[in-house]
Design a protein around this motif. Sequence first.
Motif, PDB file in Angstrom:
ATOM      1  N   PHE A   1     -32.257 -22.962  -7.995  1.00 28.08           N
ATOM      2  CA  PHE A   1     -32.992 -21.733  -7.726  1.00 28.08           C
ATOM      3  C   PHE A   1     -33.276 -22.024  -6.037  1.00 28.08           C
ATOM      4  O   PHE A   1     -33.283 -20.991  -5.396  1.00 28.08           O
ATOM      5  N   VAL A   2     -33.481 -23.087  -5.727  1.00 26.79           N
ATOM      6  CA  VAL A   2     -33.663 -23.538  -4.336  1.00 26.79           C
ATOM      7  C   VAL A   2     -32.429 -22.989  -3.557  1.00 26.79           C
ATOM      8  O   VAL A   2     -32.456 -22.320  -2.420  1.00 26.79           O
ATOM      9  N   LYS A   3     -31.224 -23.362  -4.092  1.00 27.26           N
ATOM     10  CA  LYS A   3     -29.796 -23.051  -3.448  1.00 27.26           C
ATOM     11  C   LYS A   3     -29.905 -21.313  -3.204  1.00 27.26           C
ATOM     12  O   LYS A   3     -29.349 -21.087  -2.356  1.00 27.26           O
ATOM     13  N   GLU A   4     -30.375 -20.665  -4.277  1.00 29.33           N
ATOM     14  CA  GLU A   4     -30.095 -19.112  -4.186  1.00 29.33           C
ATOM     15  C   GLU A   4     -31.176 -18.809  -3.255  1.00 29.33           C
ATOM     16  O   GLU A   4     -30.701 -17.825  -2.234  1.00 29.33           O
ATOM     17  N   GLN A   5     -32.512 -19.228  -2.998  1.00 32.40           N
ATOM     18  CA  GLN A   5     -33.314 -18.917  -2.041  1.00 32.40           C
ATOM     19  C   GLN A   5     -32.770 -19.184  -0.654  1.00 32.40           C
ATOM     20  O   GLN A   5     -32.937 -18.391   0.180  1.00 32.40           O
ATOM     21  N   ALA A   6     -32.256 -20.331  -0.452  1.00 29.70           N
ATOM     22  CA  ALA A   6     -31.847 -20.897   0.793  1.00 29.70           C
ATOM     23  C   ALA A   6     -30.581 -20.066   1.373  1.00 29.70           C
ATOM     24  O   ALA A   6     -30.442 -19.505   2.634  1.00 29.70           O
ATOM     25  N   ARG A   7     -29.734 -19.415   0.490  1.00 26.42           N
ATOM     26  CA  ARG A   7     -28.386 -18.646   0.659  1.00 26.42           C
ATOM     27  C   ARG A   7     -29.030 -17.391   1.351  1.00 26.42           C
ATOM     28  O   ARG A   7     -28.525 -16.754   2.174  1.00 26.42           O
ATOM     29  N   GLY A   8     -30.036 -16.920   0.832  1.00 28.09           N
ATOM     30  CA  GLY A   8     -30.933 -15.445   1.310  1.00 28.09           C
ATOM     31  C   GLY A   8     -31.445 -15.734   2.626  1.00 28.09           C
ATOM     32  O   GLY A   8     -31.518 -14.817   3.424  1.00 28.09           O
ATOM     33  N   GLN A   9     -31.537 -17.046   2.970  1.00 32.54           N
ATOM     34  CA  GLN A   9     -32.177 -17.244   4.594  1.00 32.54           C
ATOM     35  C   GLN A   9     -31.035 -17.842   5.525  1.00 32.54           C
ATOM     36  O   GLN A   9     -31.530 -18.475   6.414  1.00 32.54           O
ATOM     37  N   GLY A  10     -29.996 -17.744   4.756  1.00 35.40           N
ATOM     38  CA  GLY A  10     -28.892 -18.336   5.820  1.00 35.40           C
ATOM     39  C   GLY A  10     -28.360 -19.659   5.643  1.00 35.40           C
ATOM     40  O   GLY A  10     -27.996 -20.259   6.683  1.00 35.40           O
ATOM     41  N   LEU A  11     -29.069 -20.309   4.765  1.00 30.97           N
ATOM     42  CA  LEU A  11     -28.886 -21.883   4.922  1.00 30.97           C
ATOM     43  C   LEU A  11     -27.976 -22.165   3.596  1.00 30.97           C
ATOM     44  O   LEU A  11     -28.177 -21.896   2.403  1.00 30.97           O
ATOM     45  N   ASN A  12     -26.673 -22.790   3.857  1.00 28.02           N
ATOM     46  CA  ASN A  12     -25.802 -23.209   2.735  1.00 28.02           C
ATOM     47  C   ASN A  12     -26.032 -24.470   2.356  1.00 28.02           C
ATOM     48  O   ASN A  12     -26.035 -25.451   2.814  1.00 28.02           O
ATOM     49  N   ILE A  13     -26.202 -24.533   1.016  1.00 30.27           N
ATOM     50  CA  ILE A  13     -26.681 -25.880   0.282  1.00 30.27           C
ATOM     51  C   ILE A  13     -25.451 -26.168  -0.715  1.00 30.27           C
ATOM     52  O   ILE A  13     -24.970 -25.573  -1.633  1.00 30.27           O
TER      53      ILE A  13
END
Length: 280
Positions: free
Chosen positions: A43-55
């Motif tokens: 879920f954090v990975k999805e949230q990060a992707r939406g903010q331009g952070l690739n995890i």
Amino acid sequence: MKKFVLFLSLIILASLAAGCGKTEGSRALKIGIRGSESRTWDFVKEQARGQGLNIELVQLNANVNPNTVLLEGDIDANAFQHVAFLDQFNQKNKSDIVPIGSTIIAPLGIYSDKYKKIEDIPDHAKIAVPNDDSNWGRALLLLQEAGLIRVVDNFDGFGGADKIKDNPKQLEIVPVDGANTPRVMKDVAASIINNGVAVEAGFLLKDSLFHESKTAKPYINVIATTKQNENREDLKKLVQIYQAKEVSDFITQTYKGNYIPTQVTVDELKNFKDAFASKP
């Protein structure tokens, strides 16, 4: 020939320009995790992707220490341990891994398939505890909170047979590998199981006979990285994303009280030993 050299030069220049255009934040941020929190990190990975952070999530099993992987440079940060465990690792390995943000508290519980209440545990009973120093100490504090033993004065948080001051029921404390604490339940009166291990074994916190309070500061789980990377902007952004309300709500709803999201300062995390110093 001149045309070929010119063409080759243009290709090299284009490659260099593309390389220079890449920033630290454009590459995948590698985070070492273990299975018990994989749903949260997806879920954090999805949230990060939406903010331009690739995890990129790196799943590590119980036989691999994520701190060792971090020190080897194969990941940028990890999220699997509480601050007392991290401190123990640093002391033993002379390393300098630091917490950069809190994640959850996963309350430690006393579980039994033989007894329904703490008061039912008989004299001379065997109690299994995790055998690493920090979680062994944590288990002793939990047994004290449950009224079964008393730890020594000026307790330092680490485990050991010599850390018990009073043991009125003459309980036999049996240290075992933390991953095996659910499996040995058939052989003991009760087993103290780390929450992540309990979740993987199918236990809910409400199944325990007794569990620690959510304010156990030394046992707050953290995102950790090396000292040299603690001020990286991409890692700071990662902590902000994890501690956002959306993620906290997801944890509460998904784990039904087994994991409790926490937001405390890094200074509080680093000064966790104050919690031991205040004990009688």
